[in-house]
Enzyme design. Structure first.
Site, short mmCIF file in Angstrom:
data_model
loop_
_atom_site.label_atom_id
_atom_site.label_comp_id
_atom_site.label_asym_id
_atom_site.label_seq_id
_atom_site.Cartn_x
_atom_site.Cartn_y
_atom_site.Cartn_z
N LYS A 184 -28.29 0.15 -16.70
CA LYS A 184 -28.73 -1.18 -17.15
C LYS A 184 -27.78 -2.19 -16.51
O LYS A 184 -26.62 -2.32 -16.90
CB LYS A 184 -28.69 -1.24 -18.69
CG LYS A 184 -29.43 -2.42 -19.29
CD LYS A 184 -28.70 -3.71 -19.13
CE LYS A 184 -29.36 -4.86 -19.85
NZ LYS A 184 -28.69 -6.14 -19.54
N GLY A 241 -18.36 -3.96 -23.28
CA GLY A 241 -18.71 -5.36 -23.55
C GLY A 241 -18.23 -5.78 -24.91
O GLY A 241 -17.19 -5.30 -25.39
N SER A 242 -18.98 -6.64 -25.57
CA SER A 242 -18.54 -7.22 -26.83
C SER A 242 -18.69 -6.24 -28.00
O SER A 242 -19.53 -5.33 -27.96
CB SER A 242 -19.35 -8.48 -27.12
OG SER A 242 -20.70 -8.12 -27.34
N GLY A 245 -22.31 -6.64 -29.43
CA GLY A 245 -23.32 -5.94 -28.64
C GLY A 245 -23.17 -4.43 -28.76
O GLY A 245 -24.15 -3.71 -28.98
N GLY A 246 -21.94 -3.96 -28.60
CA GLY A 246 -21.70 -2.52 -28.65
C GLY A 246 -22.11 -1.92 -29.97
O GLY A 246 -22.75 -0.86 -30.03
N GLU A 265 -16.89 0.76 -25.32
CA GLU A 265 -15.54 0.25 -25.14
C GLU A 265 -15.66 -1.24 -25.37
O GLU A 265 -16.39 -1.92 -24.65
CB GLU A 265 -15.07 0.57 -23.72
CG GLU A 265 -13.60 0.34 -23.51
CD GLU A 265 -13.35 -0.65 -22.41
OE1 GLU A 265 -13.55 -0.30 -21.25
OE2 GLU A 265 -12.96 -1.79 -22.74
N CYS A 302 -10.10 -5.84 -20.17
CA CYS A 302 -9.97 -5.13 -21.43
C CYS A 302 -8.51 -4.81 -21.73
O CYS A 302 -8.12 -4.69 -22.88
CB CYS A 302 -10.81 -3.87 -21.42
SG CYS A 302 -10.70 -2.96 -19.87
N GLU A 392 -9.40 -10.36 -30.26
CA GLU A 392 -9.37 -10.65 -28.84
C GLU A 392 -9.93 -12.04 -28.53
O GLU A 392 -10.97 -12.43 -29.07
CB GLU A 392 -10.22 -9.60 -28.10
CG GLU A 392 -10.22 -9.78 -26.59
CD GLU A 392 -11.09 -8.72 -25.88
OE1 GLU A 392 -11.91 -8.07 -26.53
OE2 GLU A 392 -10.92 -8.59 -24.66
P1 NAP Z 1 -22.12 -8.32 -24.00
O1 NAP Z 1 -22.69 -9.59 -24.46
O2 NAP Z 1 -21.69 -7.37 -25.05
O3 NAP Z 1 -23.21 -7.62 -23.06
C1 NAP Z 1 -22.96 -6.41 -22.37
C2 NAP Z 1 -24.30 -5.79 -21.98
O4 NAP Z 1 -24.96 -5.28 -23.14
C3 NAP Z 1 -25.28 -6.74 -21.34
O5 NAP Z 1 -26.02 -6.01 -20.38
C4 NAP Z 1 -26.17 -7.16 -22.48
O6 NAP Z 1 -27.46 -7.50 -22.05
C5 NAP Z 1 -26.23 -5.91 -23.32
N1 NAP Z 1 -26.36 -6.18 -24.76
C6 NAP Z 1 -25.46 -6.83 -25.52
N2 NAP Z 1 -25.88 -6.87 -26.80
C7 NAP Z 1 -27.07 -6.23 -26.84
C8 NAP Z 1 -27.99 -5.94 -27.87
N3 NAP Z 1 -27.78 -6.33 -29.13
N4 NAP Z 1 -29.12 -5.29 -27.57
C9 NAP Z 1 -29.36 -4.90 -26.30
N5 NAP Z 1 -28.53 -5.14 -25.26
C10 NAP Z 1 -27.39 -5.80 -25.53
O7 NAP Z 1 -20.87 -8.55 -23.06
P2 NAP Z 1 -20.66 -9.57 -21.85
O8 NAP Z 1 -21.93 -10.24 -21.50
O9 NAP Z 1 -20.01 -8.80 -20.78
O10 NAP Z 1 -19.59 -10.60 -22.38
C11 NAP Z 1 -19.67 -11.24 -23.63
C12 NAP Z 1 -18.35 -11.04 -24.38
O11 NAP Z 1 -18.05 -9.65 -24.47
C13 NAP Z 1 -17.11 -11.62 -23.74
O12 NAP Z 1 -16.95 -12.98 -24.02
C14 NAP Z 1 -16.02 -10.78 -24.32
O13 NAP Z 1 -15.63 -11.26 -25.57
C15 NAP Z 1 -16.65 -9.43 -24.48
N6 NAP Z 1 -16.28 -8.47 -23.43
C16 NAP Z 1 -15.19 -7.70 -23.63
C17 NAP Z 1 -14.80 -6.80 -22.65
C18 NAP Z 1 -13.61 -5.95 -22.83
O14 NAP Z 1 -13.30 -5.18 -21.94
N7 NAP Z 1 -12.89 -6.04 -23.93
C19 NAP Z 1 -15.51 -6.67 -21.47
C20 NAP Z 1 -16.64 -7.48 -21.29
C21 NAP Z 1 -17.00 -8.36 -22.30
P3 NAP Z 1 -27.88 -9.03 -21.81
O15 NAP Z 1 -26.84 -9.61 -20.92
O16 NAP Z 1 -29.22 -8.94 -21.20
O17 NAP Z 1 -27.87 -9.63 -23.17
#
Ligand code: NAP
Length: 525
Positions: A184, A241-242, A245-246, A265, A302, A392
């Site tokens: 994805k 990711g977040s 989301g996770g 993660e 991360c 974070e």
């Molecule tokens: P994200 O919003 O969690 O998204 C990551 C992936 O998962 C994207 O492909 C997203 O798709 C998908 N996704 C997220 N929530 C979903 C759900 N409820 N249902 C289905 N698919 C879902 O992360 P991000 O876009 O990379 O960044 C947003 C925030 O995540 C950052 O501001 C940060 O706080 C955190 N983050 C943390 C780390 C770390 O290593 N600690 C790394 C990256 C991000 P879509 O984009 O299509 O929604």
């Protein structure tokens, strides 16, 4: 490579069925050609069914053949290094030279997994030969090896757009285990994803493997991710990711009729504890180097050491001044996406609202999605009282914590949730305190660093990129390093089998010359 914007479903390039999206340059605000296809449930179903079709043949490839396939991906990644770095830089605002290095890291990861596959130790073969004369009951011949789980869905991360994205360690370790991958793609870097996806697609074809070994899907909103996690033929999911989301995806997978593992993660502040003797000896040096490390990738990492904790006393002022001077030198730099930029600004504002004092700020932003480096300070009491301050802030911000005593340092350490890594600076007089801190950190983290920075994770046999929740959803596993393959394997025991029907790694005479545990003794027998 000419980008077409198609989804890659097996060997096919597939045009949009659910609209299109355009890549975006966060440094200039301009849209970048071409348009990228968005798919829906039909494309998910097609990709997962192809992966299921590919599973039997791919998971039974010989070890040498599978290793050669992984090496081929590495060769192809190296061949597109400069093109991939240039496109990724446009889509992320990250420097092209860092991204070229990230490509080489990704290629090296595929090569290391090729070695893991050739060695065959990941199969964890164990043989307990028959004991027909055993009393009071005879023992039948038992032979165990690990087998691949099935089709795996991998969510590419936004922040390391190569080494944690399409051609990242999750893909390398799943393919090494023998699992077809449905990737994805993250919408923050669609062109970078297509280049990496085409590299893997071409390697699948050149290696003569079933086309379903790899597909790349993209969609709008949560529906595509939900459809992937819900698909009944998917056997495991990885996500970076977040936490929101996770955990949404994790809970969804547990509510399936047949729950599947989701290895997420998510979030970590990676606390750094400076013990008194080390602080007195090296306060300034620690403050300075930690800030430089924290600002890598505009703090979008991360492993960013986001929280720096020290007991007030000799060296504290030097640490504070060095850290704030380093932050003040930092230029404002483009963040990955407008969403991540806006979340960063909201989160630093929230730190202020929760009582943190701004003690250093870098250059002011000049472009719309620049992140400004910031250093905040709180007391140990404030950190203990306000859980928000222990969360974070994704971006170039660091929190300095002024503690009253070693006892308060230990109390604060106990208040942290699970972490990917934790560091301590400790000289010989600090060892008694370090020994008290260590078990607290072991309970919470996957990696403990002493008298050094938590540099990017080595891709090696002794690496752990894991840790207690919410750093990950399953602290038993690592997502980086050779151990990452274990997420995609499960044990099968073959009992009382004739040699001809046994999998080759378990046959008499050890035809593959593997290290095997025979009657409890490890050897190449
Ligand atoms: P994200 O919003 O969690 O998204 C990551 C992936 O998962 C994207 O492909 C997203 O798709 C998908 N996704 C997220 N929530 C979903 C759900 N409820 N249902 C289905 N698919 C879902 O992360 P991000 O876009 O990379 O960044 C947003 C925030 O995540 C950052 O501001 C940060 O706080 C955190 N983050 C943390 C780390 C770390 O290593 N600690 C790394 C990256 C991000 P879509 O984009 O299509 O929604």
């Amino acid at each position: 490579m000419t980008l077409t914007g198609e989804l890659l479903i097996g060997a096919a390039g597939v045009l949009a069925t659910a609209g299109t999206m355009t890549a975006f340059n966060p440094a200039s605000g301009e849209l970048i050609e071409p348009e990228f296809a968005l798919g829906g449930a039909a494309e998910v179903d097609r990709a997962v069914r192809l992966a299921e079709e590919a599973f039997d043949s791919y998971s039974h490839t010989g070890l040498a053949e599978r290793a050669a396939f992984l090496d081929l991906i590495a060769d192809k990644l190296e061949a597109v290094k400069d093109e991939l770095a240039a496109r990724t830089s446009l889509e992320t605002g990250l420097p092209a030279d860092h991204l070229a290095a990230e490509t080489l890291r990704a290629a090296a990861t595929f090569r290391k997994f090729a070695t893991v596959v050739r060695q065959g130790r990941f199969l964890q073969t164990a043989i307990d030969p028959a004991q027909p004369d055993r009393q009071p009951t005879p023992r039948m011949d038992h032979r165990l090896q690990k087998v691949a789980l099935g089709p795996v869905v991998i969510f590419g991360a936004s922040n390391f757009p190569i080494s944690y994205s399409v051609a990242g360690g999750d893909t390398a370790s799943a393919l090494a285990a023998g699992c077809p991958v449905i990737l994805k793609a993250h919408n923050a870097h669609p062109g970078a994803s297509e280049i990496q996806g085409r590299v893997i697609q071409q390697a699948v074809a050149e290696a003569g493997l079933h086309e379903g070994v790899f597909s790349l899907i993209r969609g709008a909103g949560n529906e595509i991710g939900e459809a992937l996690v819900d698909h009944p033929l998917v056997r495991a999911v990885t996500f970076t990711g977040s936490e929101v989301g996770g955990m949404a995806l994790y809970r969804r997978a547990q509510q399936r009729r047949d729950p599947i593992p989701v290895f997420t993660e998510m979030t970590s502040v990676n606390p750094t504890f400076v013990l008194p003797a080390a602080l007195a000896a090296r306060g300034a040096e620690i403050g300075n180097s930690l800030i430089q490390r924290a600002m890598f990738n505009v703090g979008q990492a991360c492993l960013k050491p986001a929280t720096l904790l020290a007991v007030d006393g000799p060296g504290f002022q030097e640490l504070r001044e060095a850290a704030s001077a380093e932050v003040e030198k930092a230029a404002a730099r483009t963040m990955l996406t407008p969403g991540i930029h806006d979340a960063y600004n909201r989160n630093v504002q929230r730190m202020g609202e929760c009582g943190a004092t701004l003690i250093g700020a870098g250059a002011a932003p000049t472009r719309a999605w620049d992140g400004q480096s910031q250093l905040y300070e709180v007391t140990g009491d404030q950190l203990l009282a306000e859980p928000v301050l222990r969360e974070e802030v994704f971006g170039p911000a660091v929190l300095l914590v002024r503690l009253t005593s070693v006892d308060q340092l230990l109390e604060v350490a106990r208040a942290f949730r699970g972490q990917l890594t934790a560091a301590m600076h400790a000289d010989a007089p600090d060892h008694p305190a370090a020994a008290r801190l260590l078990p607290i950190l072991e309970r919470r983290t996957g990696r403990i660093v002493i008298n050094a920075l938590s540099l990017p994770q080595e891709v090696s046999y002794a690496s752990t990129h894991g840790g207690a929740f919410p750093a990950t959803s399953d602290s038993r596993f690592t997502s980086v390093g050779m151990g990452a393959i274990e997420r995609f394997l499960r044990p099968v025991t073959y009992q009382n089998f004739p040699d001809a029907l046994l999998p080759e790694p378990l046959r008499e005479g050890n035809p593959l010359h593997l290290w095997r545990l025979v009657d409890g003794e490890l050897g190449q027998h």
